[in-house]
Design a protein around this motif. Structure first.
Motif, PDB file in Angstrom:
ATOM      1  N   LEU A 135       9.380 -32.848 -11.057  1.00 12.05           N
ATOM      2  CA  LEU A 135       8.043 -32.543 -10.552  1.00 12.05           C
ATOM      3  C   LEU A 135       7.842 -31.033 -10.432  1.00 12.05           C
ATOM      4  O   LEU A 135       6.755 -30.515 -10.740  1.00 12.05           O
ATOM      5  N   LYS A 136       8.877 -30.336  -9.989  1.00 12.32           N
ATOM      6  CA  LYS A 136       8.793 -28.876  -9.907  1.00 12.32           C
ATOM      7  C   LYS A 136       8.586 -28.274 -11.294  1.00 12.32           C
ATOM      8  O   LYS A 136       7.819 -27.313 -11.464  1.00 12.32           O
ATOM      9  N   GLY A 137       9.274 -28.838 -12.288  1.00 10.79           N
ATOM     10  CA  GLY A 137       9.125 -28.342 -13.642  1.00 10.79           C
ATOM     11  C   GLY A 137       7.724 -28.574 -14.191  1.00 10.79           C
ATOM     12  O   GLY A 137       7.154 -27.705 -14.855  1.00 10.79           O
ATOM     13  N   ILE A 138       7.173 -29.751 -13.891  1.00 10.62           N
ATOM     14  CA  ILE A 138       5.810 -30.051 -14.327  1.00 10.62           C
ATOM     15  C   ILE A 138       4.823 -29.061 -13.722  1.00 10.62           C
ATOM     16  O   ILE A 138       3.933 -28.549 -14.397  1.00 10.62           O
ATOM     17  N   TRP A 139       4.984 -28.798 -12.429  1.00 11.76           N
ATOM     18  CA  TRP A 139       4.078 -27.863 -11.761  1.00 11.76           C
ATOM     19  C   TRP A 139       4.227 -26.449 -12.320  1.00 11.76           C
ATOM     20  O   TRP A 139       3.238 -25.781 -12.625  1.00 11.76           O
ATOM     21  N   ALA A 140       5.476 -26.004 -12.489  1.00 13.09           N
ATOM     22  CA  ALA A 140       5.716 -24.638 -12.967  1.00 13.09           C
ATOM     23  C   ALA A 140       5.141 -24.428 -14.370  1.00 13.09           C
ATOM     24  O   ALA A 140       4.518 -23.394 -14.651  1.00 13.09           O
ATOM     25  N   ASP A 141       5.325 -25.417 -15.225  1.00 16.23           N
ATOM     26  CA  ASP A 141       4.885 -25.261 -16.615  1.00 16.23           C
ATOM     27  C   ASP A 141       3.377 -25.456 -16.791  1.00 16.23           C
ATOM     28  O   ASP A 141       2.796 -24.952 -17.761  1.00 16.23           O
ATOM     29  N   ASN A 142       2.784 -26.199 -15.897  1.00 14.54           N
ATOM     30  CA  ASN A 142       1.357 -26.517 -16.052  1.00 14.54           C
ATOM     31  C   ASN A 142       0.450 -25.773 -15.076  1.00 14.54           C
ATOM     32  O   ASN A 142      -0.767 -25.950 -15.118  1.00 14.54           O
ATOM     33  N   LYS A 143       1.044 -24.956 -14.212  1.00 13.50           N
ATOM     34  CA  LYS A 143       0.266 -24.264 -13.186  1.00 13.50           C
ATOM     35  C   LYS A 143      -0.884 -23.437 -13.746  1.00 13.50           C
ATOM     36  O   LYS A 143      -2.012 -23.535 -13.241  1.00 13.50           O
ATOM     37  N   PRO A 144      -0.683 -22.627 -14.793  1.00 14.33           N
ATOM     38  CA  PRO A 144      -1.827 -21.842 -15.317  1.00 14.33           C
ATOM     39  C   PRO A 144      -2.968 -22.737 -15.800  1.00 14.33           C
ATOM     40  O   PRO A 144      -4.145 -22.412 -15.610  1.00 14.33           O
ATOM     41  N   PHE A 145      -2.620 -23.863 -16.426  1.00 10.46           N
ATOM     42  CA  PHE A 145      -3.643 -24.770 -16.943  1.00 10.46           C
ATOM     43  C   PHE A 145      -4.324 -25.533 -15.811  1.00 10.46           C
ATOM     44  O   PHE A 145      -5.517 -25.840 -15.876  1.00 10.46           O
ATOM     45  N   PHE A 146      -3.559 -25.847 -14.761  1.00 15.50           N
ATOM     46  CA  PHE A 146      -4.115 -26.489 -13.568  1.00 15.50           C
ATOM     47  C   PHE A 146      -5.197 -25.606 -12.952  1.00 15.50           C
ATOM     48  O   PHE A 146      -6.297 -26.081 -12.641  1.00 15.50           O
ATOM     49  N   TRP A 147      -4.894 -24.317 -12.800  1.00 17.04           N
ATOM     50  CA  TRP A 147      -5.874 -23.399 -12.209  1.00 17.04           C
ATOM     51  C   TRP A 147      -7.047 -23.150 -13.142  1.00 17.04           C
ATOM     52  O   TRP A 147      -8.178 -22.983 -12.685  1.00 17.04           O
ATOM     53  N   ALA A 148      -6.789 -23.168 -14.453  1.00 16.73           N
ATOM     54  CA  ALA A 148      -7.891 -23.030 -15.414  1.00 16.73           C
ATOM     55  C   ALA A 148      -8.843 -24.219 -15.296  1.00 16.73           C
ATOM     56  O   ALA A 148     -10.079 -24.056 -15.309  1.00 16.73           O
ATOM     57  N   ALA A 149      -8.288 -25.434 -15.154  1.00 12.06           N
ATOM     58  CA  ALA A 149      -9.121 -26.628 -14.978  1.00 12.06           C
ATOM     59  C   ALA A 149      -9.910 -26.539 -13.673  1.00 12.06           C
ATOM     60  O   ALA A 149     -11.085 -26.919 -13.617  1.00 12.06           O
ATOM     61  N   SER A 150      -9.270 -26.026 -12.627  1.00 11.23           N
ATOM     62  CA  SER A 150      -9.943 -25.873 -11.338  1.00 11.23           C
ATOM     63  C   SER A 150     -11.129 -24.925 -11.438  1.00 11.23           C
ATOM     64  O   SER A 150     -12.206 -25.194 -10.894  1.00 11.23           O
ATOM     65  N   LEU A 151     -10.939 -23.819 -12.152  1.00 10.20           N
ATOM     66  CA  LEU A 151     -12.014 -22.842 -12.307  1.00 10.20           C
ATOM     67  C   LEU A 151     -13.167 -23.402 -13.140  1.00 10.20           C
ATOM     68  O   LEU A 151     -14.340 -23.141 -12.848  1.00 10.20           O
ATOM     69  N   LEU A 152     -12.843 -24.175 -14.172  1.00 11.36           N
ATOM     70  CA  LEU A 152     -13.887 -24.819 -14.972  1.00 11.36           C
ATOM     71  C   LEU A 152     -14.698 -25.784 -14.118  1.00 11.36           C
ATOM     72  O   LEU A 152     -15.932 -25.844 -14.208  1.00 11.36           O
ATOM     73  N   PHE A 153     -14.007 -26.544 -13.273  1.00 12.60           N
ATOM     74  CA  PHE A 153     -14.679 -27.488 -12.380  1.00 12.60           C
ATOM     75  C   PHE A 153     -15.584 -26.743 -11.398  1.00 12.60           C
ATOM     76  O   PHE A 153     -16.730 -27.140 -11.171  1.00 12.60           O
ATOM     77  N   LEU A 154     -15.067 -25.657 -10.827  1.00 10.47           N
ATOM     78  CA  LEU A 154     -15.859 -24.860  -9.894  1.00 10.47           C
ATOM     79  C   LEU A 154     -17.070 -24.254 -10.595  1.00 10.47           C
ATOM     80  O   LEU A 154     -18.182 -24.262 -10.041  1.00 10.47           O
ATOM     81  N   GLY A 155     -16.864 -23.750 -11.814  1.00 11.06           N
ATOM     82  CA  GLY A 155     -17.988 -23.197 -12.565  1.00 11.06           C
ATOM     83  C   GLY A 155     -19.044 -24.247 -12.848  1.00 11.06           C
ATOM     84  O   GLY A 155     -20.251 -23.989 -12.730  1.00 11.06           O
TER      85      GLY A 155
END
Length: 215
Positions: free
Chosen positions: A5-25
């Motif tokens: 789970l830590k590996g999934i978060w570490a590797d996908n964190k930039p994309f997670f935040w990109a998705a969050s910003l798209l949603f906010l936009g």
């Protein structure tokens, strides 16, 4: 499992935040430009109506509500993950569209005299902690796949990076089953909260002050 789970978060964190910003936009667009986006919003509202109709057809109880919400969210999330291979278009559009719909809902409630932040705190936040985490993760993973497709195409111009791209594909596909499981579990928890807890909180705080959205 914890390390995975830590590996999934570490590797996908930039994309997670990109998705969050798209949603906010998208949410800001839906809130401030609902009139200009009326056609899209009507289509999105039509999809919500389908979920509501499924709940009614199955009796309208908590179990029917849970299953309609859960099955709809799982299908949408998994499609964003898998369809990300088409250059990430589907998850990007999905994040913008869902954000626009939520922004429209907030705008409409404000027009009706209901505090949108209260609606968010009572009607979105309890289950949204789990649901939005799952959705952002799914969309982020789809965007990651889309980025890998673009990088693979780019090997035509930079063949020296073939091993690097190959390793990235290996790591991403290796994480895919665990990421799917994580998304499904988070959406299960979100569905339980949304169908059995959120309505009580929402109507307990707003009661008759919560009007129905116009169709």
């Amino acid at each position: 499992m914890k390390q995975q789970l830590k590996g999934i978060w570490a590797d996908n964190k930039p994309f997670f935040w990109a998705a969050s910003l798209l949603f906010l936009g998208g949410m800001l667009l839906g809130y401030w430009q609902s009139a200009a986006l009326e056609t899209m919003i009507k289509q999105l509202m039509g999809q919500l109506e389908e979920v509501v109709n499924r709940i009614r057809e199955n009796g309208g109880g908590p179990l029917a509500t849970f299953w309609a919400i859960y099955s709809n969210n799982v299908v949408s999330a998994l499609m964003m993950m898998a369809m990300g291979v088409f250059f990430g278009f589907f998850p990007v559009f999905g994040m913008l569209a869902n954000g626009i719909l939520l922004g429209y809902v907030f705008s409409t409630y404000q027009t009706m005299g209901v505090n949108p932040w209260l609606v968010f705190a009572a009607g979105i936040l309890p289950h949204g902690v789990f649901e939005l985490t799952a959705v952002f993760l799914a969309a982020g993973f789809g965007m990651r796949l889309g980025g890998l497709v673009l990088r693979s195409i780019g090997l035509v111009f930079q063949p020296g990076k073939a091993n690097q791209v190959k390793d990235s594909w290996y790591d991403t596909l290796k994480q895919f089953p665990a990421a799917v499981l994580l998304v499904v579990v988070l959406l299960f928890v979100a569905g339980v909260v949304e169908s059995m807890v959120t309505p009580g909180i929402l109507y307990g705080l707003l009661g008759d002050e919560l009007p129905q959205l116009p169709k």
